[in-house]
Design a protein around this motif. Structure first.
Motif, short mmCIF file in Angstrom:
data_model
loop_
_atom_site.label_atom_id
_atom_site.label_comp_id
_atom_site.label_asym_id
_atom_site.label_seq_id
_atom_site.Cartn_x
_atom_site.Cartn_y
_atom_site.Cartn_z
N SER A 247 -0.61 -0.20 7.18
CA SER A 247 -1.63 0.12 6.18
C SER A 247 -2.79 -0.88 6.20
O SER A 247 -2.71 -1.95 6.81
N LYS A 248 -3.87 -0.49 5.52
CA LYS A 248 -5.07 -1.33 5.38
C LYS A 248 -5.65 -1.70 6.73
O LYS A 248 -6.23 -2.77 6.91
N GLY B 152 0.80 -1.22 0.00
CA GLY B 152 0.00 0.00 0.00
C GLY B 152 0.83 1.27 0.00
O GLY B 152 0.36 2.33 0.42
N ALA C 104 -0.57 5.14 0.10
CA ALA C 104 -0.25 5.99 1.25
C ALA C 104 0.22 7.36 0.78
O ALA C 104 -0.21 8.39 1.32
N SER D 161 -4.94 3.92 7.09
CA SER D 161 -5.82 3.37 6.05
C SER D 161 -6.05 4.43 4.98
O SER D 161 -6.59 5.51 5.26
N SER D 162 -5.66 4.12 3.76
CA SER D 162 -5.91 5.03 2.65
C SER D 162 -7.40 5.09 2.32
O SER D 162 -7.90 6.10 1.83
N ILE E 106 6.05 1.18 4.96
CA ILE E 106 4.65 0.75 4.91
C ILE E 106 4.58 -0.76 5.03
O ILE E 106 5.27 -1.48 4.32
#
Length: 246
Positions: free
Chosen positions: A143-144, A36, A40, A177-178, A113
């Motif tokens: 991330s996520k 990700g 990001a 989290s994007s 990340i």
């Protein structure tokens, strides 16, 4: 307006002599392929297509520079874990990345990340241990994080924090989290401090931000990617009203 709203693509660098000469401060973004990383960068810049999001591991083969302000850059590094990449391309990446991360003077820190569902792979540990020898800070974006429930998020933070403390004394981490924008504002504040850019103050401590530490640079020579021996958030001003005339 988000701090990095003005970010635009600047250049792609395949050879060290081509690194931007006007750079004052820059932050490198690293991570395993598909963790990700591009998403990001896009979220921090509030731009859906600034950094290309690819489903092909190892698509980014060079250093991609994004200018934020004069002399201030984000640098998107090649994703690691590129087992299917041709040998000559892998050799090129390693010849570019190792000296860049070890000797680039304007580089002020590394954002790593990790997919919060699969954090701290062997390659993540290797990158943290190797880069820690520079004495520069590392900030981990898990991330996520929207894929985890609250209990799983808290447990992941604890587990990763415990591992980080074993291999680095200058690393911090947070949930990110994007998709839901979780942690974007907190990351913006921290990275703005690294870059010397004014950021919006927050009245409450960043949610999900752990392990902030400050360490003095250490004079250690990196011996390569397999080196294991190991070798950062800042302040609003006050506005006072002028005295009333009487």
């Amino acid at each position: 307006m988000p701090l990095f709203q003005k970010a635009v693509f600047h250049t792609t660098v395949a050879n060290l002599p081509d690194l931007p000469a006007d750079a004052q401060r820059e932050i490198a973004f690293a991570g395993r392929s598909n963790a990700g990383k591009s998403s990001a960068i896009n979220s921090l810049a509030n731009h859906n297509r600034l950094a290309y999001v690819s489903k092909t591991p190892g698509r980014t083969q060079h250093l991609n520079y994004f200018v934020l302000d004069p002399g201030k850059y984000f640098v998107d590094l090649p994703g690691y874990g590129y087992a299917k990449a041709p040998e000559d391309i892998r050799a090129q990446w390693e010849g570019l990345l190792a000296p860049y991360l070890r000797f680039r003077l304007p580089l002020v820190g590394l954002v790593l990340i990790m997919d919060s569902r699969h954090p701290m792979t062997d390659l993540d540990r290797q990158m943290i241990a190797w880069f820690s020898q520079t004495g520069k800070p590392i900030h981990v974006l898990l991330s996520k994080a929207d894929k985890l429930n609250r209990l799983e998020q808290a447990q992941t933070l604890r587990d990763v924090q415990a591992e980080l403390e074993k291999i680095s004394d200058n690393a911090s981490l947070q949930l990110f989290s994007s998709l839901s924008k979780l942690g974007v504002a907190e990351a913006e504040t921290l990275l703005g401090d690294w870059l010397g850019m004014e950021s919006k103050p927050y009245s409450l401590p960043p949610v999900g931000l752990r392990g902030e530490k400050v360490a003095r640079p250490k004079n250690r020579k990196a011996m390569g990617w397999s080196a294991r021996k190991s070798g950062g958030v800042g302040k609003p001003g006050q506005n006072k009203k002028p005295p009333a005339k009487g």
